[in-house]
Scaffold this motif. Structure first.
Motif, PDB file in Angstrom:
ATOM      1  N   LYS A 184      27.389   3.898  -2.908  1.00 43.62           N
ATOM      2  CA  LYS A 184      26.184   4.585  -2.440  1.00 43.62           C
ATOM      3  C   LYS A 184      25.006   3.632  -2.545  1.00 43.62           C
ATOM      4  O   LYS A 184      24.945   2.798  -3.454  1.00 43.62           O
ATOM      5  CB  LYS A 184      25.911   5.848  -3.265  1.00 43.62           C
ATOM      6  N   ARG A 185      24.050   3.762  -1.607  1.00 41.77           N
ATOM      7  CA  ARG A 185      22.884   2.883  -1.619  1.00 41.77           C
ATOM      8  C   ARG A 185      21.597   3.691  -1.469  1.00 41.77           C
ATOM      9  O   ARG A 185      21.533   4.655  -0.698  1.00 41.77           O
ATOM     10  CB  ARG A 185      22.973   1.865  -0.484  1.00 41.77           C
ATOM     11  N   LEU A 186      20.577   3.275  -2.225  1.00 40.40           N
ATOM     12  CA  LEU A 186      19.239   3.839  -2.117  1.00 40.40           C
ATOM     13  C   LEU A 186      18.276   2.734  -1.719  1.00 40.40           C
ATOM     14  O   LEU A 186      18.496   1.563  -2.055  1.00 40.40           O
ATOM     15  CB  LEU A 186      18.783   4.442  -3.447  1.00 40.40           C
ATOM     16  N   ALA A 187      17.191   3.103  -1.029  1.00 37.67           N
ATOM     17  CA  ALA A 187      16.144   2.136  -0.679  1.00 37.67           C
ATOM     18  C   ALA A 187      14.818   2.609  -1.251  1.00 37.67           C
ATOM     19  O   ALA A 187      14.550   3.818  -1.310  1.00 37.67           O
ATOM     20  CB  ALA A 187      16.052   1.984   0.838  1.00 37.67           C
ATOM     21  N   THR A 188      13.997   1.659  -1.693  1.00 35.41           N
ATOM     22  CA  THR A 188      12.683   1.997  -2.235  1.00 35.41           C
ATOM     23  C   THR A 188      11.697   0.871  -1.934  1.00 35.41           C
ATOM     24  O   THR A 188      12.083  -0.308  -1.877  1.00 35.41           O
ATOM     25  CB  THR A 188      12.746   2.232  -3.755  1.00 35.41           C
ATOM     26  N   MET A 189      10.422   1.258  -1.782  1.00 32.98           N
ATOM     27  CA  MET A 189       9.367   0.262  -1.594  1.00 32.98           C
ATOM     28  C   MET A 189       8.699  -0.069  -2.918  1.00 32.98           C
ATOM     29  O   MET A 189       7.733  -0.838  -2.946  1.00 32.98           O
ATOM     30  CB  MET A 189       8.332   0.771  -0.587  1.00 32.98           C
ATOM     31  N   LEU A 190       9.204   0.495  -4.039  1.00 32.93           N
ATOM     32  CA  LEU A 190       8.687   0.119  -5.350  1.00 32.93           C
ATOM     33  C   LEU A 190       9.011  -1.353  -5.610  1.00 32.93           C
ATOM     34  O   LEU A 190       9.974  -1.901  -5.068  1.00 32.93           O
ATOM     35  CB  LEU A 190       9.316   0.992  -6.428  1.00 32.93           C
ATOM     36  N   SER A 191       8.230  -1.980  -6.473  1.00 26.10           N
ATOM     37  CA  SER A 191       8.464  -3.388  -6.770  1.00 26.10           C
ATOM     38  C   SER A 191       9.636  -3.548  -7.740  1.00 26.10           C
ATOM     39  O   SER A 191      10.019  -2.600  -8.431  1.00 26.10           O
ATOM     40  CB  SER A 191       7.204  -4.017  -7.380  1.00 26.10           C
ATOM     41  N   ASP A 192      10.135  -4.773  -7.801  1.00 26.22           N
ATOM     42  CA  ASP A 192      11.223  -5.079  -8.737  1.00 26.22           C
ATOM     43  C   ASP A 192      10.813  -4.783 -10.173  1.00 26.22           C
ATOM     44  O   ASP A 192      11.602  -4.273 -10.974  1.00 26.22           O
ATOM     45  CB  ASP A 192      11.609  -6.558  -8.629  1.00 26.22           C
ATOM     46  N   VAL A 193       9.571  -5.103 -10.501  1.00 26.51           N
ATOM     47  CA  VAL A 193       9.087  -4.912 -11.874  1.00 26.51           C
ATOM     48  C   VAL A 193       9.072  -3.432 -12.235  1.00 26.51           C
ATOM     49  O   VAL A 193       9.438  -3.037 -13.346  1.00 26.51           O
ATOM     50  CB  VAL A 193       7.680  -5.526 -12.037  1.00 26.51           C
ATOM     51  N   ARG A 221      16.312   9.052  -9.954  1.00 25.69           N
ATOM     52  CA  ARG A 221      15.218   9.704  -9.223  1.00 25.69           C
ATOM     53  C   ARG A 221      14.285  10.473 -10.156  1.00 25.69           C
ATOM     54  O   ARG A 221      13.076  10.562  -9.923  1.00 25.69           O
ATOM     55  CB  ARG A 221      15.793  10.635  -8.160  1.00 25.69           C
ATOM     56  N   LYS A 222      14.840  11.016 -11.233  1.00 31.95           N
ATOM     57  CA  LYS A 222      14.023  11.774 -12.187  1.00 31.95           C
ATOM     58  C   LYS A 222      12.988  10.900 -12.882  1.00 31.95           C
ATOM     59  O   LYS A 222      11.988  11.393 -13.392  1.00 31.95           O
ATOM     60  CB  LYS A 222      14.924  12.437 -13.231  1.00 31.95           C
ATOM     61  N   LYS A 223      13.214   9.604 -12.897  1.00 34.39           N
ATOM     62  CA  LYS A 223      12.310   8.684 -13.583  1.00 34.39           C
ATOM     63  C   LYS A 223      11.121   8.283 -12.712  1.00 34.39           C
ATOM     64  O   LYS A 223      10.216   7.571 -13.183  1.00 34.39           O
ATOM     65  CB  LYS A 223      13.084   7.429 -14.020  1.00 34.39           C
ATOM     66  N   PHE A 224      11.116   8.695 -11.447  1.00 33.24           N
ATOM     67  CA  PHE A 224      10.048   8.309 -10.524  1.00 33.24           C
ATOM     68  C   PHE A 224       9.543   9.536  -9.756  1.00 33.24           C
ATOM     69  O   PHE A 224      10.134  10.614  -9.821  1.00 33.24           O
ATOM     70  CB  PHE A 224      10.555   7.244  -9.543  1.00 33.24           C
ATOM     71  N   HIS A 259       8.646  12.025  -6.621  1.00 31.88           N
ATOM     72  CA  HIS A 259       9.471  12.524  -5.529  1.00 31.88           C
ATOM     73  C   HIS A 259       9.302  11.648  -4.287  1.00 31.88           C
ATOM     74  O   HIS A 259       8.197  11.298  -3.903  1.00 31.88           O
ATOM     75  CB  HIS A 259       9.091  13.976  -5.191  1.00 31.88           C
ATOM     76  N   GLY A 260      10.403  11.272  -3.667  1.00 27.53           N
ATOM     77  CA  GLY A 260      10.348  10.484  -2.452  1.00 27.53           C
ATOM     78  C   GLY A 260      10.320   8.984  -2.679  1.00 27.53           C
ATOM     79  O   GLY A 260      10.231   8.216  -1.711  1.00 27.53           O
ATOM     80  N   ALA A 261      10.382   8.552  -3.945  1.00 26.97           N
ATOM     81  CA  ALA A 261      10.336   7.112  -4.237  1.00 26.97           C
ATOM     82  C   ALA A 261      11.583   6.399  -3.700  1.00 26.97           C
ATOM     83  O   ALA A 261      11.529   5.219  -3.362  1.00 26.97           O
ATOM     84  CB  ALA A 261      10.203   6.867  -5.733  1.00 26.97           C
ATOM     85  N   PHE A 262      12.684   7.140  -3.639  1.00 27.34           N
ATOM     86  CA  PHE A 262      13.934   6.554  -3.159  1.00 27.34           C
ATOM     87  C   PHE A 262      14.460   7.373  -1.982  1.00 27.34           C
ATOM     88  O   PHE A 262      14.427   8.600  -2.001  1.00 27.34           O
ATOM     89  CB  PHE A 262      15.001   6.538  -4.265  1.00 27.34           C
ATOM     90  N   SER A 263      14.974   6.678  -0.991  1.00 26.17           N
ATOM     91  CA  SER A 263      15.656   7.354   0.125  1.00 26.17           C
ATOM     92  C   SER A 263      17.096   6.862   0.178  1.00 26.17           C
ATOM     93  O   SER A 263      17.373   5.677  -0.064  1.00 26.17           O
ATOM     94  CB  SER A 263      14.943   7.024   1.446  1.00 26.17           C
TER      95      SER A 263
END
Length: 486
Positions: free
Chosen positions: A416-425, A474-477, A479-483
């Motif tokens: 499974k794969r998720l995508a996010t625009m959050l930074s690596d840090v 997802r609970k750590k961020f 809502h919508g941080a990951f797709s």
């Protein structure tokens, strides 16, 4: 002597014949070499336990023939003054370790303990204390038995000594008939359904001895001597996959390390300077990795090496003991096939005979292949030079190895794969916590471009576990941080 007496008093004619032949081999060796010039390889398994007691009987009879008063005080039945070598590994079962040391104490064995790899450990040991002959518990059917006889010189590249194999022609049934007839102690794991014991990472109880219809951690098993078909003794060489480890099991392990140790692993080796120089692309490595994942195997190592014998030998020697199976294929263009085969032969310390590694080669013929595939113990030499040929060879290989029981098939990986625009840090620390919470998954990430999203991957055998890990992340961020990509 109690062993000799037990065999002579039993009614099993086959066992008596096997025993007498083994004693003859032992006495012949003791006539050729002095006690100071021989050694026993003892690892606590059933075969080496049989060998130990045969050697006790053979030594007793040999000495009694030379000195009629030998053993009058009982020492001849409890003491075996033959050097004993134990190759101790951190992956050995604790029960094997305990049994080995207890047995050594009872029979006053002169133990030399080696904690490095087999070949280098043996070289160092024999350099300090040379021996001329080595008693081994090898039987026909063992991976190392190919090409051996009851007296066989060590392979080229190894220290020179004579391998003495008293039980080479013994079957699984013969081993257990001897142990039970002589009423000698053996490792307790055999009473728990284990029939062939390797490391803690590749051995489970033999399912054919299960007392229940479904398998679980609470399953009970019949003892090893109740296995009806001895040809299936190695059916227990399978790895148990731990889907829900406890927090105690997680402690001290990296996520990927724990994951790799809980299943079958393979190495992929490509041979060819063209790949190293970047002259050609090599899609075969990724395709072969996907093929292995499709049958539930994890690829722990991929390498590209030069087209010469020493490079092949060095890489194969490293990988054949670290993974369950090694797949090697030779580059592109005019690659001499004997370079790869010769490198494999050197890695195993055997000679080349008819352009194949002597004594360890099995040719895998299939009607759809113009050339047979080459199997050298746990190394498979592929002939493919392009993707189409690899696809065909893989299909034939799976068919052949499934029918022979060489390749254990397990459930395929779920990805499974998720995508996010959050930074690596931002995602690094929370993602590390998820890795610790779900050690049965391989969790990683990559960017396809500098400005593109971070793609987080979840790979494992259980779809529900991947879904649980995704939900926990997802609970750590917000809502919508990951797709979800797929």
């Amino acid at each position: 002597m109690e062993i000799d007496r037990a065999i002579k008093e039993c009614d099993d004619k086959r066992l008596k014949t096997k025993y007498n032949n083994a004693i003859y081999v032992i006495q012949r060796a003791l006539a050729l070499y002095s006690v100071e010039e021989v050694a026993l390889s003892f690892n606590g398994g059933k075969d080496s336990t049989v060998l130990l007691h045969l050697l006790r009987a053979g030594y007793y009879l040999h000495m009694a023939g030379k000195n009629q008063s030998f053993g009058n005080h009982g020492d001849g039945e409890t003491t075996l003054p033959i050097r004993t070598i134990y190759f101790e590994s951190p992956t050995v079962f604790p029960e094997i370790n305990s049994f080995t040391y207890e047995t050594a104490s009872i029979f006053r064995l002169q133990m030399d303990i080696v904690r490095s790899d087999f070949k280098s450990g043996l070289e160092a040991l024999l350099k300090a204390k040379p021996i001329r002959a080595f008693f081994l518990g090898v039987r026909i059917g063992d991976p190392t038995a190919v090409g051996q006889e009851q007296f066989s010189p060590s392979s080229p590249g190894w220290p020179p000594f004579m391998r003495v194999n008293p039980i080479l022609d013994w079957s699984y049934r013969d081993v257990w008939e001897f142990l039970l007839t002589c009423k000698v102690s053996y490792c307790s794991l055999y009473d728990q359904g284990y029939t062939s014991i390797g490391s803690i990472h590749n051995t489970v109880p033999n399912a054919l001895l299960s007392l229940s219809k479904s398998t679980s951690s609470e399953d009970k098993f019949k003892p090893a001597y109740m296995l009806s078909d001895g040809r299936l003794e190695r059916a227990g060489r399978a790895k148990s996959f731990i889907s829900q480890p406890s927090s105690a099991a997680v402690k001290g392990f990296k996520n990927e390390d724990y994951f790799m140790k809980s299943m079958f692993t393979a190495s992929v080796i490509a041979v060819g300077e063209e790949i190293l120089f970047g002259t050609v692309e090599d899609p075969m490595r990724s395709i072969l990795s996907r093929k292995l994942h499709s049958i539930g195997w994890a690829v722990s190592h991929v390498a590209v090496i030069r087209n010469d014998i020493d490079s092949v030998a060095d890489e194969v020697e490293r990988q054949k003991s670290m993974t369950d199976m090694v797949f090697i294929y030779g580059g592109f263009g005019p690659l001499p096939s004997d370079v790869t085969a010769a490198g494999v032969a050197k890695a195993f310390g055997v000679r080349m005979m008819a352009k194949l590694p002597e004594g360890i080669t099995e040719l895998l013929h299939h009607e759809n292949l113009s050339l047979p595939l080459i199997k050298c113990q746990n190394v498979i030499i592929l002939n493919a030079t392009n993707v189409k040929e690899l696809e065909q060879e893989w299909d034939c290989l799976i068919e052949l190895m499934r029918s022979c029981g060489y390749l254990q098939m397990t459930g395929p990986f779920v990805s499974k794969r998720l995508a996010t625009m959050l930074s690596d840090v931002e995602i690094a620390e929370p993602l590390s916590e998820i890795c610790m919470e779900f050690p049965d998954l391989v969790i990683g990430g990559y960017r396809e471009s500098r400005s593109g999203p971070v793609v987080v991957t979840f790979k494992g055998k259980d779809k529900a576990r991947s879904s649980a890990a995704i939900a926990a992340l997802r609970k750590k961020f917000h809502h919508g941080a990951f797709s979800e990509i797929d």
